[in-house]
Design an enzyme around this catalytic site. Structure first.
Site, short mmCIF file in Angstrom:
data_model
loop_
_atom_site.label_atom_id
_atom_site.label_comp_id
_atom_site.label_asym_id
_atom_site.label_seq_id
_atom_site.Cartn_x
_atom_site.Cartn_y
_atom_site.Cartn_z
N LYS A 206 4.05 8.43 9.15
CA LYS A 206 3.92 7.75 10.58
C LYS A 206 4.88 8.19 11.49
CE LYS A 206 0.81 4.56 8.30
NZ LYS A 206 0.75 3.97 6.80
N TYR B 44 0.73 -1.33 0.03
CA TYR B 44 0.08 0.04 0.03
C TYR B 44 0.95 1.39 0.04
CZ TYR B 44 -3.48 3.32 1.70
OH TYR B 44 -4.26 4.60 1.84
N ASP C 275 9.31 2.82 -0.01
CA ASP C 275 8.34 3.55 0.74
C ASP C 275 8.50 3.13 2.01
OD1 ASP C 275 6.18 4.56 1.94
OD2 ASP C 275 4.52 3.74 0.46
C1 LIG Z 1 0.22 4.33 5.47
C2 LIG Z 1 0.87 4.16 4.55
C3 LIG Z 1 0.92 5.27 3.37
C4 LIG Z 1 -0.03 6.39 3.46
O1 LIG Z 1 0.19 7.15 4.58
P1 LIG Z 1 -0.95 8.12 4.84
O2 LIG Z 1 -0.21 9.00 5.82
O3 LIG Z 1 -1.96 7.32 5.64
O4 LIG Z 1 -1.41 8.87 3.53
C5 LIG Z 1 1.72 4.93 2.21
N1 LIG Z 1 2.57 4.13 2.27
C6 LIG Z 1 2.71 3.07 3.32
C7 LIG Z 1 3.85 1.75 3.34
C8 LIG Z 1 1.93 3.10 4.56
O5 LIG Z 1 1.81 2.27 5.45
#
Ligand SMILES: *Cc1c(COP(=O)(O)O)cnc(C)c1O
Length: 431
Positions: A267, A144, A239
């Site tokens: 995060k 994701y 990511d």
């Molecule tokens: C949570 C998440 C996102 C998106 O971040 P948001 O702050 O919710 O927009 C993107 N990449 C990864 C790996 C994530 O876990």
């Protein structure tokens, strides 16, 4: 089970917000119930509005590596707020934050702050396309990367557990530019590069996949992805929105010794405030406006409250890392995993799990899990029972079998023992 207050609150919320929530995973649909409502948090504990206390392994889906309401973080936010909540002008705080992030991540020479992980990944892709003059992006099934159009293709967790493989509203012309192949399968990537290598702008990967529960890269996999992308002049984007500052002080790239071209954060970097960031090689990052032509901006980007919280948190992590924080969190996770495996095996249930840094995965699955297809053969029904049983015993896991569990720096032996004990009683109830 949601108590009377949460049930009433959710009924009201349902009238006013789509599904009663501001982010789909909060609705508890994947565990077939309605949500508990958060009242407050303290360290490793979350208190709901019905007066229940939980040992929290959801940790706001990852950001809270210092637990809830850590006094130093609260103090940083309070004193920042007293000086003004936003200026729309540069602040020295932003420079201090950039300096800290660049110092901790060897692959970063320049960094840009944004307000969420989604903003970070969509900006990194725009930059990658501009830098390579190519338009295709490769992602891995079950990873994701936020909710931007180009990523809502085989996107795991929230999307997958709601059964929306692709979202309506994403033009097929955009979705077609994203090629999704299995995670941990280097042959699939090699084959793709052999046929389409010249068209691929970037490969984006969660170096430890944290949105299809918690799936580790096979030994050598990330190195091979690095070599392939380099040999085809495609960019490698890590990511690290989940893994950044969570699996180690220098993220997954530090842990596995890989230099991506670009990295995205979210995060943990904001310590519970809305922060994202992307950064990497100077020649690439210098293409971002106003230094270069690739546009990306944000009214509240580099917000002083968020920067203050993030900076204090990173400084504390740096100190704690020297004292073995990441090893301690991993040890904690491993002990939860061991209990899970022991109890499951004793009852002949399919169980599997592992921990890395401050994250761990518990699977009702027979044998190792390497990709989304494996995760999808987990026994979701067992997870749902387990989730509710643990919740009733005061332990909060993510309300979905597709999510990682998170340990914080403030989870102690007390919470660990409470968890192991609750788990023993929960397994006795599993059918
Ligand atoms: C949570 C998440 C996102 C998106 O971040 P948001 O702050 O919710 O927009 C993107 N990449 C990864 C790996 C994530 O876990």
């Amino acid at each position: 089970m949601a108590g009377p207050k949460a049930t009433a609150a959710f009924e009201q919320a349902l009238q006013l917000m789509p599904g009663g929530v501001n982010s789909p995973v909060r609705a508890f649909k994947s565990v077939g119930s309605t949500p508990i409502f958060a009242d407050r948090g303290e360290g490793p504990y979350l208190y709901d509005t019905d007066g229940q206390r939980y040992v929290d392994y959801l940790m706001s889906w990852g950001p809270l590596i210092w637990g809830h309401a850590h006094p130093e973080i609260v103090q940083a936010i309070r004193s920042a707020a007293e000086r003004g909540t936003s200026f729309g002008l540069p602040t020295e705080l932003e420079t201090a934050m950039a300096q800290k992030v660049i110092q901790l991540l060897p692959s970063l020479e320049v960094v840009r702050m944004v307000n969420s992980g989604t903003e970070a990944t969509m900006s990194a892709i725009r930059l990658a396309r501009a830098a390579t003059k190519r338009s295709y992006v490769v992602k891995f099934v079950g990873c994701y990367h936020g909710h931007a159009d180009q990523f809502l293709v085989k996107a795991g967790s929230g999307v997958a557990s709601l059964g929306l493989p692709d979202s309506p509203g994403v033009p097929k012309e955009i979705a077609e530019r994203t090629i999704a192949i299995p995670y941990n399968d280097i042959d699939a990537l090699r084959d793709l590069f052999l046929t389409r290598g010249e068209e691929i702008a970037a490969v984006i990967v969660e170096p430890v996949a944290g949105n299809m529960n918690c799936v580790l890269p096979r030994p050598g996999y990330l190195q091979a992805v690095r070599e392939l992308t380099r040999s085809y002049d495609a960019l490698l984007i890590f990511d690290e929105v989940i893994t950044g500052f969570r699996v180690g002080l220098s993220g997954a790239q530090g842990r596995f010794g890989i230099q991506p071209d670009l990295t995205t954060f979210g995060k943990v970097i904001g310590a519970g405030l809305p922060v994202g960031a992307y950064g990497g090689r100077r020649d690439l990052m210098e293409m971002i406006a106003p230094s270069g032509p690739v546009y990306q901006g944000g009214t509240l980007s580099g917000n002083p409250l968020a920067m203050s919280a993030g900076l204090v948190s990173l400084n504390m992590l740096e100190q704690a890392a020297n004292d073995g924080l990441y090893e301690r969190m991993e040890q904690y996770g491993n002990q939860v995993v061991e209990q899970f495996l022991r109890l499951g095996q004793a009852r002949g249930l399919p169980v599997y799990g592992h921990a890395i840094g401050g994250m761990y995965g518990l699977f009702f699955h027979e044998g190792p899990v390497y990709d989304f297809a494996d995760v999808c053969t987990s026994n979701v029904e067992l997870y749902v029972q387990f989730f509710h049983s643990m919740l009733a015993k005061g332990v909060l896991f993510a309300p979905s079998a597709m999510e990682s569990a998170f340990v914080s720096a403030v989870h102690t032996e007390t919470e660990l023992n409470a968890t192991l004990d609750a788990m023993e009683r929960a397994f006795a109830e599993l059918k």
